[in-house]
Scaffold this motif. Structure first.
Motif, PDB file in Angstrom:
ATOM      1  N   LEU A   1       3.767  63.512  93.056  1.00  0.00           N
ATOM      2  CA  LEU A   1       3.270  63.638  94.434  1.00  0.00           C
ATOM      3  C   LEU A   1       4.169  62.755  95.435  1.00  0.00           C
ATOM      4  O   LEU A   1       4.520  62.056  95.348  1.00  0.00           O
ATOM      5  CB  LEU A   1       2.384  63.584  94.576  1.00  0.00           C
ATOM      6  CG  LEU A   1       0.834  63.809  94.478  1.00  0.00           C
ATOM      7  CD1 LEU A   1      -0.184  62.753  94.369  1.00  0.00           C
ATOM      8  CD2 LEU A   1       0.782  64.654  93.992  1.00  0.00           C
ATOM      9  N   ASN A   2       5.342  63.826  95.692  1.00  0.00           N
ATOM     10  CA  ASN A   2       7.050  63.089  96.285  1.00  0.00           C
ATOM     11  C   ASN A   2       7.417  64.009  97.023  1.00  0.00           C
ATOM     12  O   ASN A   2       7.171  64.915  96.819  1.00  0.00           O
ATOM     13  CB  ASN A   2       8.343  62.890  95.182  1.00  0.00           C
ATOM     14  CG  ASN A   2       8.213  64.432  94.299  1.00  0.00           C
ATOM     15  OD1 ASN A   2       8.295  65.227  94.753  1.00  0.00           O
ATOM     16  ND2 ASN A   2       8.593  63.611  92.358  1.00  0.00           N
TER      17      ASN A   2
ATOM     18  N   PRO B   1       3.546  74.885 101.464  1.00  0.00           N
ATOM     19  CA  PRO B   1       3.496  75.405 102.361  1.00  0.00           C
ATOM     20  C   PRO B   1       3.799  74.495 104.589  1.00  0.00           C
ATOM     21  O   PRO B   1       3.040  73.687 103.642  1.00  0.00           O
ATOM     22  CB  PRO B   1       2.624  76.735 103.289  1.00  0.00           C
ATOM     23  CG  PRO B   1       2.742  76.536 102.003  1.00  0.00           C
ATOM     24  CD  PRO B   1       2.953  75.472 101.024  1.00  0.00           C
ATOM     25  N   THR B   2       4.449  74.395 104.933  1.00  0.00           N
ATOM     26  CA  THR B   2       4.477  73.621 106.033  1.00  0.00           C
ATOM     27  C   THR B   2       3.619  74.388 106.955  1.00  0.00           C
ATOM     28  O   THR B   2       2.223  74.713 107.052  1.00  0.00           O
ATOM     29  CB  THR B   2       5.611  74.358 107.146  1.00  0.00           C
ATOM     30  OG1 THR B   2       6.461  74.457 106.525  1.00  0.00           O
ATOM     31  CG2 THR B   2       5.629  73.830 108.750  1.00  0.00           C
ATOM     32  N   GLY B   3       2.648  72.353 107.168  1.00  0.00           N
ATOM     33  CA  GLY B   3       1.560  72.617 107.934  1.00  0.00           C
ATOM     34  C   GLY B   3       0.329  72.127 106.188  1.00  0.00           C
ATOM     35  O   GLY B   3      -0.582  71.944 107.249  1.00  0.00           O
TER      36      GLY B   3
ATOM     37  N   ARG C   1       4.250  59.059  95.778  1.00  0.00           N
ATOM     38  CA  ARG C   1       5.046  57.940  96.208  1.00  0.00           C
ATOM     39  C   ARG C   1       4.571  57.922  98.075  1.00  0.00           C
ATOM     40  O   ARG C   1       4.831  58.844  98.663  1.00  0.00           O
ATOM     41  CB  ARG C   1       6.305  58.657  96.259  1.00  0.00           C
ATOM     42  CG  ARG C   1       7.089  58.610  94.725  1.00  0.00           C
ATOM     43  CD  ARG C   1       8.530  59.207  94.310  1.00  0.00           C
ATOM     44  NE  ARG C   1       8.518  58.725  93.101  1.00  0.00           N
ATOM     45  CZ  ARG C   1       9.740  59.986  92.414  1.00  0.00           C
ATOM     46  NH1 ARG C   1      10.542  60.456  93.502  1.00  0.00           N
ATOM     47  NH2 ARG C   1      10.008  59.481  91.227  1.00  0.00           N
ATOM     48  N   PHE C   2       3.631  56.915  98.296  1.00  0.00           N
ATOM     49  CA  PHE C   2       2.966  57.183  99.574  1.00  0.00           C
ATOM     50  C   PHE C   2       4.337  57.086 100.934  1.00  0.00           C
ATOM     51  O   PHE C   2       4.247  57.985 101.812  1.00  0.00           O
ATOM     52  CB  PHE C   2       2.670  55.552  99.523  1.00  0.00           C
ATOM     53  CG  PHE C   2       1.884  54.948 101.526  1.00  0.00           C
ATOM     54  CD1 PHE C   2       0.785  56.058 101.708  1.00  0.00           C
ATOM     55  CD2 PHE C   2       2.766  54.228 101.676  1.00  0.00           C
ATOM     56  CE1 PHE C   2       0.591  55.718 103.001  1.00  0.00           C
ATOM     57  CE2 PHE C   2       2.088  54.359 102.604  1.00  0.00           C
ATOM     58  CZ  PHE C   2       1.004  55.270 103.194  1.00  0.00           C
ATOM     59  N   ASP C   3       5.621  56.593 100.496  1.00  0.00           N
ATOM     60  CA  ASP C   3       6.211  56.883 101.443  1.00  0.00           C
ATOM     61  C   ASP C   3       7.347  57.936 101.911  1.00  0.00           C
ATOM     62  O   ASP C   3       7.238  58.256 103.278  1.00  0.00           O
ATOM     63  CB  ASP C   3       7.478  56.166 101.678  1.00  0.00           C
ATOM     64  CG  ASP C   3       7.859  54.363 101.409  1.00  0.00           C
ATOM     65  OD1 ASP C   3       6.779  54.200 101.557  1.00  0.00           O
ATOM     66  OD2 ASP C   3       8.370  53.522 101.161  1.00  0.00           O
ATOM     67  N   ASP C   4       6.762  59.034 100.628  1.00  0.00           N
ATOM     68  CA  ASP C   4       7.537  60.105 101.300  1.00  0.00           C
ATOM     69  C   ASP C   4       6.468  60.810 101.590  1.00  0.00           C
ATOM     70  O   ASP C   4       6.646  61.807 102.432  1.00  0.00           O
ATOM     71  CB  ASP C   4       7.428  60.814  99.257  1.00  0.00           C
ATOM     72  CG  ASP C   4       8.389  60.235  98.790  1.00  0.00           C
ATOM     73  OD1 ASP C   4       9.883  59.519  98.995  1.00  0.00           O
ATOM     74  OD2 ASP C   4       9.440  60.348  97.878  1.00  0.00           O
TER      75      ASP C   4
ATOM     76  N   ALA D   1       6.347  63.168 105.014  1.00  0.00           N
ATOM     77  CA  ALA D   1       6.075  64.185 105.154  1.00  0.00           C
ATOM     78  C   ALA D   1       5.106  64.788 106.515  1.00  0.00           C
ATOM     79  O   ALA D   1       5.274  66.014 106.781  1.00  0.00           O
ATOM     80  CB  ALA D   1       5.315  65.338 104.294  1.00  0.00           C
ATOM     81  N   LEU D   2       4.051  63.939 106.509  1.00  0.00           N
ATOM     82  CA  LEU D   2       3.194  63.939 107.780  1.00  0.00           C
ATOM     83  C   LEU D   2       3.815  63.794 108.855  1.00  0.00           C
ATOM     84  O   LEU D   2       3.298  64.011 109.960  1.00  0.00           O
ATOM     85  CB  LEU D   2       2.128  62.873 107.299  1.00  0.00           C
ATOM     86  CG  LEU D   2       1.298  62.902 106.588  1.00  0.00           C
ATOM     87  CD1 LEU D   2       0.611  61.629 106.009  1.00  0.00           C
ATOM     88  CD2 LEU D   2       0.284  63.959 106.403  1.00  0.00           C
ATOM     89  N   ASP D   3       5.260  63.118 108.981  1.00  0.00           N
ATOM     90  CA  ASP D   3       5.464  62.174 110.145  1.00  0.00           C
ATOM     91  C   ASP D   3       6.692  64.203 111.314  1.00  0.00           C
ATOM     92  O   ASP D   3       6.870  63.390 112.149  1.00  0.00           O
ATOM     93  CB  ASP D   3       6.034  61.582 109.980  1.00  0.00           C
ATOM     94  CG  ASP D   3       5.368  59.910 110.000  1.00  0.00           C
ATOM     95  OD1 ASP D   3       4.328  59.528 110.627  1.00  0.00           O
ATOM     96  OD2 ASP D   3       6.202  58.427 110.012  1.00  0.00           O
TER      97      ASP D   3
END
Length: 310
Positions: free
Chosen positions: A206-207, A215-217, A230-233, A237-239
């Motif tokens: 999960l990167n 899809p976006t959103g 990969r938490f930073d990824d 993606a959330l931000d």
């Protein structure tokens, strides 16, 4: 005399001892700890969640029963050759995983992270509501757990697809297999549920590249292992809005250290690895049934393929 060695919670060990005495009296049951280092050649079966530091104390060991749904905590290269490793397959674990998947998918489907953020800000702004049939849920991993979660979600009306390394066929689920089909699967997954086993090939699965293919959103549910993510990824993606929210039941390490951003990120719902909790009685029944199969020369349920790691 053939013995079963149990390594775990002492209170549960008393229940294990009673049920073994009732249902498999031919097997000598004992509770062991890491500190008890005497060699015991009578132990053919070992029940433990965590691996032993030294298996040589049990030179006659035939089967290790992992007292949980996963076995990624075991280094298979250290498990003695010829010793089978069996993960726990019992109805209670499966049912609770279905319940948690339903909770997580519903929370994301009905925009709960957004509303919790609005509540903290004192905002009142309804989101558009979609029926379940118009929400596309993708399930990574179609083993026992993934198949069961797919069955529950399709019964609730969700449009489900699934991805696995090898081809699978499930009722009412669009099944994709292999690396060549991963992109197609991700492109149609608005809520992605990870139920992969954790192996060398799936660590960090999960990167950023995977999130960009959704899809976006889209949103994420990680019910597998913390090592998949990969938490930073995820945060990136959330931000930037590529992902709208995430439900994480697993993390690495557990618990996250104080002050870690996972505790405060507004689009993440974090639960303390409660997706499924082993039911002692049904777990014991599953282990006893597998011992009976092993003694009869029959295949055991949940035995790990050493080459695949699951």
């Amino acid at each position: 005399m053939t013995s079963f060695a149990y390594r775990g919670d002492l209170q549960r060990g008393c229940l294990w001892a009673r049920l073994f005495a009732e249902r498999m009296p031919a097997i000598d049951f004992r509770v062991v700890s890491e500190l008890e280092g005497d060699v015991d050649a009578t132990v053919h079966y070992l029940g433990t969640w965590a691996p032993l530091a030294d298996y040589s104390r049990f030179p006659s060991l035939k089967v290790i029963f992992a007292l949980g749904a996963g076995v990624d905590q075991f280094d298979l290269s250290l498990v003695p050759p010829g010793v089978a490793l069996v993960r726990l397959e019992e109805p209670g674990i499966v049912g609770m995983m279905q319940d948690y998947a339903t909770l997580a998918v519903m929370a994301l489907h009905r925009d709960l992270p957004i509303y919790l953020e609005q509540q903290r800000r004192g905002a009142w702004s309804p989101e558009a509501v979609l029926p379940a049939a118009r929400r596309r849920v993708g399930i990574l991993g179609l083993g026992q757990m993934g198949a069961a979660v797919a069955a529950r979600l399709t019964a609730l009306g969700f449009s489900c697809s699934g991805w696995s390394r090898t081809p699978k066929a499930l009722p009412d689920v669009r099944c994709h297999a292999g690396n060549s089909a991963l992109g197609t699967f991700l492109a149609e997954s608005e809520i992605l549920v990870c139920l992969l086993p954790l192996t060398a090939a799936t660590r960090g699965f999960l990167n950023a590249a995977l999130f960009a293919a959704l899809p976006t959103g889209a949103s994420l549910v990680n019910m597998g292992r913390g090592g998949h993510l990969r938490f930073d990824d995820l945060v990136a993606a959330l931000d930037r809005g590529q992902l709208a929210g995430a439900v994480l039941d697993v993390f690495e390490p557990e618990p996250p250290p104080p002050g870690h951003p996972v505790w405060s990120h507004q689009r993440i719902l974090l639960t303390p690895h409660v997706g499924s909790v082993t039911n002692p009685e049904s777990a014991i029944e599953a282990v006893i049934a597998n011992i009976a199969r092993h003694r009869a020369g029959e295949p055991m349920r949940g035995e790990i393929d050493r080459l695949k790691g699951y």
